[in-house]
Design an enzyme around this catalytic site. Structure first.
Site, PDB file in Angstrom:
ATOM      1  N   VAL A  98      36.922  53.898  31.260  1.00 30.66           N
ATOM      2  CA  VAL A  98      36.239  55.193  31.294  1.00 30.66           C
ATOM      3  C   VAL A  98      37.103  56.171  30.521  1.00 30.66           C
ATOM      4  CG1 VAL A  98      34.917  54.875  33.434  1.00 30.66           C
ATOM      5  CG2 VAL A  98      37.250  55.758  33.568  1.00 30.66           C
ATOM      6  N   SER A  99      36.457  57.054  29.751  1.00 29.86           N
ATOM      7  CA  SER A  99      37.216  57.955  28.888  1.00 29.86           C
ATOM      8  C   SER A  99      37.620  59.242  29.587  1.00 29.86           C
ATOM      9  CB  SER A  99      36.412  58.273  27.622  1.00 29.86           C
ATOM     10  OG  SER A  99      35.123  58.698  27.968  1.00 29.86           O
ATOM     11  N   ASP A 100      36.967  59.567  30.682  1.00 29.20           N
ATOM     12  CA  ASP A 100      37.253  60.807  31.406  1.00 29.20           C
ATOM     13  C   ASP A 100      37.918  60.463  32.731  1.00 29.20           C
ATOM     14  OD1 ASP A 100      37.114  63.170  32.930  1.00 29.20           O
ATOM     15  OD2 ASP A 100      35.337  63.846  31.833  1.00 29.20           O
TER      16      ASP A 100
ATOM     17  N   GLN B  20      35.715  60.352  35.760  1.00 24.61           N
ATOM     18  CA  GLN B  20      34.717  59.293  35.902  1.00 24.61           C
ATOM     19  C   GLN B  20      35.251  58.154  36.769  1.00 24.61           C
ATOM     20  OE1 GLN B  20      34.155  58.677  31.616  1.00 24.61           O
ATOM     21  NE2 GLN B  20      31.984  59.134  31.909  1.00 24.61           N
TER      22      GLN B  20
END
Length: 198
Positions: free
Chosen positions: A20-22, A25
């Site tokens: 996940v990039s965030d 998240q």
């Protein structure tokens, strides 16, 4: 003579990867899907954008893969956003005898259709590598035409080379002595002088 027991061959594993990039998240959806797909082990990177190619979880996963294993992801973009990076990674997996599955996109190289897709990806990866190589060579030719040095940084400046040539021509110093004074190999001095003469 002592006999050593041959190591038992590790059974092929299905290894999952989540990203996940965030940082806000959660990977829960991906993890649930990978577990349902039968993954034995799951690696991951949390809060890491797909454009970043060097990732600890992914690097560890790729190092652990062996022939016969299957790399499984929830979606292709979990591996990365860059098309060339994805193509090269998938081509590398194919060469290593590692299968690949992207659950939501129905990509599965353990099937005949999936293996055909792998072959097509390999062609695209090779094409992209050739394109990059051609662009690099064209850039180098253009730089040379403009008189710019291409390649590794020079060990000697133009002034040092000219001075060395004068000293050798006047028999003031040997090539070996000049090389020692500049902290380079005698061959470096010889080549530099020859190039200057051309």
């Amino acid at each position: 003579m002592k006999k050593t027991k041959a190591p038992s061959k590790k059974r092929p594993q299905k290894i999952g990867y989540v990203r996940v990039s965030d940082k806000e998240q959660t990977e829960d959806l991906q993890i649930d899907a990978l577990k349902q797909a039968g993954c034995d082990v799951i690696y991951g990177d949390h809060g890491v954008p797909g454009a970043i190619t060097k990732r600890q979880g992914l690097d560890e996963l790729l190092a652990s893969l062996q022939q016969g294993d299957t790399l499984c992801v929830w979606k292709l973009d979990r591996l990365g956003r860059s098309t060339i990076h994805l193509l090269q990674m998938l081509d590398d997996l194919r060469k290593r005898g590692v299968d690949f599955q992207a659950i939501t996109q129905g990509i599965d190289t353990t099937t005949a259709v999936g293996r055909m897709l792998y072959g097509q990806l390999a062609v695209f990866a090779e094409f992209e590598r050739e394109q990059i190589s051609e662009r690099t060579k064209a850039g180098m030719r253009a730089a040379k035409a403009r008189g710019k040095h291409v390649g590794r940084p020079r060990k000697l400046t133009e002034i040092q080379i000219a001075r060395a040539r004068t000293q050798v021509s006047a028999r003031q110093y040997t090539i070996a002595k000049i090389a020692r004074s500049y902290g380079v190999a005698p061959l470096t001095i010889s080549r530099a002088i020859k190039c200057l003469k051309k």
